[in-house]
Design an enzyme around this catalytic site. Structure first.
Site, PDB file in Angstrom:
ATOM      1  N   ASP A 163     -13.601   1.690  10.123  1.00 32.52           N
ATOM      2  CA  ASP A 163     -13.793   1.272  10.478  1.00 32.52           C
ATOM      3  C   ASP A 163     -13.363  -0.366   9.297  1.00 32.52           C
ATOM      4  OD1 ASP A 163     -15.526  -1.215  11.807  1.00 32.52           O
ATOM      5  OD2 ASP A 163     -17.205  -1.214   9.502  1.00 32.52           O
ATOM      6  N   GLY A 196       5.185  -0.048   8.077  1.00 40.66           N
ATOM      7  CA  GLY A 196       4.832   0.161   9.410  1.00 40.66           C
ATOM      8  C   GLY A 196       5.342  -0.388  10.043  1.00 40.66           C
ATOM      9  N   LEU A 197       5.937  -0.693  11.366  1.00 40.06           N
ATOM     10  CA  LEU A 197       6.816  -1.546  11.809  1.00 40.06           C
ATOM     11  C   LEU A 197       5.493  -2.481  13.002  1.00 40.06           C
ATOM     12  CD1 LEU A 197       8.339   1.400  14.332  1.00 40.06           C
ATOM     13  CD2 LEU A 197       9.339  -0.151  12.297  1.00 40.06           C
ATOM     14  N   GLY A 200       2.580   4.836   0.650  1.00 36.57           N
ATOM     15  CA  GLY A 200       3.162   5.243   2.314  1.00 36.57           C
ATOM     16  C   GLY A 200       4.191   4.445   2.774  1.00 36.57           C
ATOM     17  N   ALA A 251       1.270  -1.316  -0.533  1.00 38.68           N
ATOM     18  CA  ALA A 251      -0.063  -0.038   0.137  1.00 38.68           C
ATOM     19  C   ALA A 251       0.897   1.330   0.104  1.00 38.68           C
ATOM     20  CB  ALA A 251      -0.958  -0.336   1.234  1.00 38.68           C
ATOM     21  N   LYS A 292      -4.103  -5.711   5.865  1.00 37.33           N
ATOM     22  CA  LYS A 292      -3.013  -5.519   6.953  1.00 37.33           C
ATOM     23  C   LYS A 292      -2.959  -6.744   7.872  1.00 37.33           C
ATOM     24  CE  LYS A 292      -3.871  -1.670   9.345  1.00 37.33           C
ATOM     25  NZ  LYS A 292      -4.018   0.093  10.234  1.00 37.33           N
TER      26      LYS A 292
END
Length: 381
Positions: free
Chosen positions: A178, A127-128, A124, A122, A143
């Site tokens: 959501d 992420g960790l 961006g 995605a 995710k």
């Protein structure tokens, strides 16, 4: 002619009359917001535009309480005035979460059957805690929780799932996505970009594995895709950037009013919807405002204290120093000026302690669900 659904739609501090106006071959939405006041019932707003009604029925708001005898017929009615809204989201926002998940799965499988693009990372920053991937032709994000979290993250997998469960049950106030929780999803391996596939297998091996020609996701969250705020601010015009920065501050205020402190206020953790609203979607450090201890930043007593790399004073696990927010947001100089003009009080411990005291006293801080465009001072742009 005008048609209005008989039951009232209740959400937070408002009740809504939901209807439509037939004009020739088309329909115009009609949404009337009712407020209960000391002087009696008040018509607080009348919405006649699809975009305004779509926000009230959006994926960032708490589900409606509505007594429906025929849910499917209601969804068909709403689809006439909200044609861009997926069936899955309409079922979900009406409080039928399981039916909404079923419809989302059907939509997903149907889209895979008629498309040929590949799942990829995605847009961006990486992420960790989560590996996030998307299908370019579909506005959804998937995710997956990583097996291990890199420093400085210290929470466990269970704690991350508890954060998402909190958001599911909490008043989202139009500022939280959501996230639908799915188990054991199967996708063809050849629909994945090699980089995304390698990261899923290497970083999420406890959750992802290959069986035959399919990649099995034992657990994942699915959310609507938005443009990460840090990327949005790089590409937009000065006017749109200014609006987004103001919206960013308002999102933090709305979250605070609903007793949510994001924890990590970095721009990459917020997204921008097609309506220009700024939404928070990274929940691993989220907590309740009433659980935090908002402190003023102590003044250094010596030059040596000022020059220390680490804090020279005691900092507890729940301590928050709002004065330091501006140093870590990642705003450029122009955006900082706009943020300070409209939201400078967010950088004071007094603001947060006041919100905290009102919440602890049982006061319900209202977050109006109508989109109010901010008046932008072009002198600050």
């Amino acid at each position: 002619q005008i048609e209005v659904l008989q039951p009232l739609f209740f959400q937070s501090t408002r009740a809504y009359l939901v209807g439509r106006i037939q004009l020739g071959e088309g329909f115009l939405p009609l949404l009337i917001a009712l407020q209960n006041t000391e002087r009696g019932m008040l018509v607080d707003a009348v919405m006649l535009h699809e975009s305004d009604v779509s926000i009230v029925f959006g994926f960032t708001r708490t589900y409606f309480h509505v007594d429906l005898e025929r849910v499917v017929e209601t969804v068909v009615f709403l689809r006439k005035i909200l044609p861009r809204k997926p069936l899955s989201e309409l079922f979900t926002v009406l409080g039928r979460a399981k039916q909404g998940k079923t419809e989302r799965y059907r939509e997903l499988m149907s889209h895979l059957a008629r498309s040929d693009d590949q799942f990829m990372h995605a847009p961006g920053e990486r992420g960790l805690v989560m590996v996030c991937f998307t299908l370019p032709s579909l506005d959804l994000v998937f995710k997956i929780i990583r097996d291990q979290f890199a420093y400085p993250k210290t929470m466990s997998r269970r704690e991350v799932m508890q954060k998402y469960a909190l958001v599911f049950k909490h008043d989202r106030a139009g500022r939280l996505v959501d996230a639908q929780e799915f188990r054991r999803l199967e996708f063809p391996v050849d629909r994945f970009d090699q980089k995304a596939l390698d990261e899923l297998l290497n970083e999420c091996g406890q959750t992802c594995h290959i069986e035959g020609d399919d990649l099995i996701l034992e657990h994942c969250y699915i959310e609507r895709r938005m443009t990460p705020l840090n990327l949005y601010l790089k590409d937009e015009s000065p006017e749109n950037k200014a609006s987004a920065v103001i919206e960013y501050g308002q999102a933090i205020r709305d979250l605070a009013a609903s007793n949510i402190f994001p924890g990590d206020l970095l721009l990459k953790n917020f997204g921008v919807t097609r309506h220009g609203r700024v939404i928070f979607y990274d929940y691993d450090e989220l907590c309740l405002v009433t659980e935090c201890r908002f402190r003023d930043l102590p003044q250094a007593s010596s030059y040596e204290d000022e020059m220390r790399a680490d804090a020279w004073f005691y900092v507890g696990d729940d301590d928050v120093f709002p004065e330091q927010f501006i140093n870590f947001l990642g705003l450029d100089e122009e955006s900082k000026k706009i943020f300070m003009e409209y939201h400078h009080d967010l950088l004071t411990a007094d603001y947060w302690r006041n919100i905290q005291a009102r919440l602890n006293a049982g006061e319900m801080l209202e977050v109006v669900p109508y989109f109010r465009k901010p008046v932008i001072s072009m002198a600050a742009v």
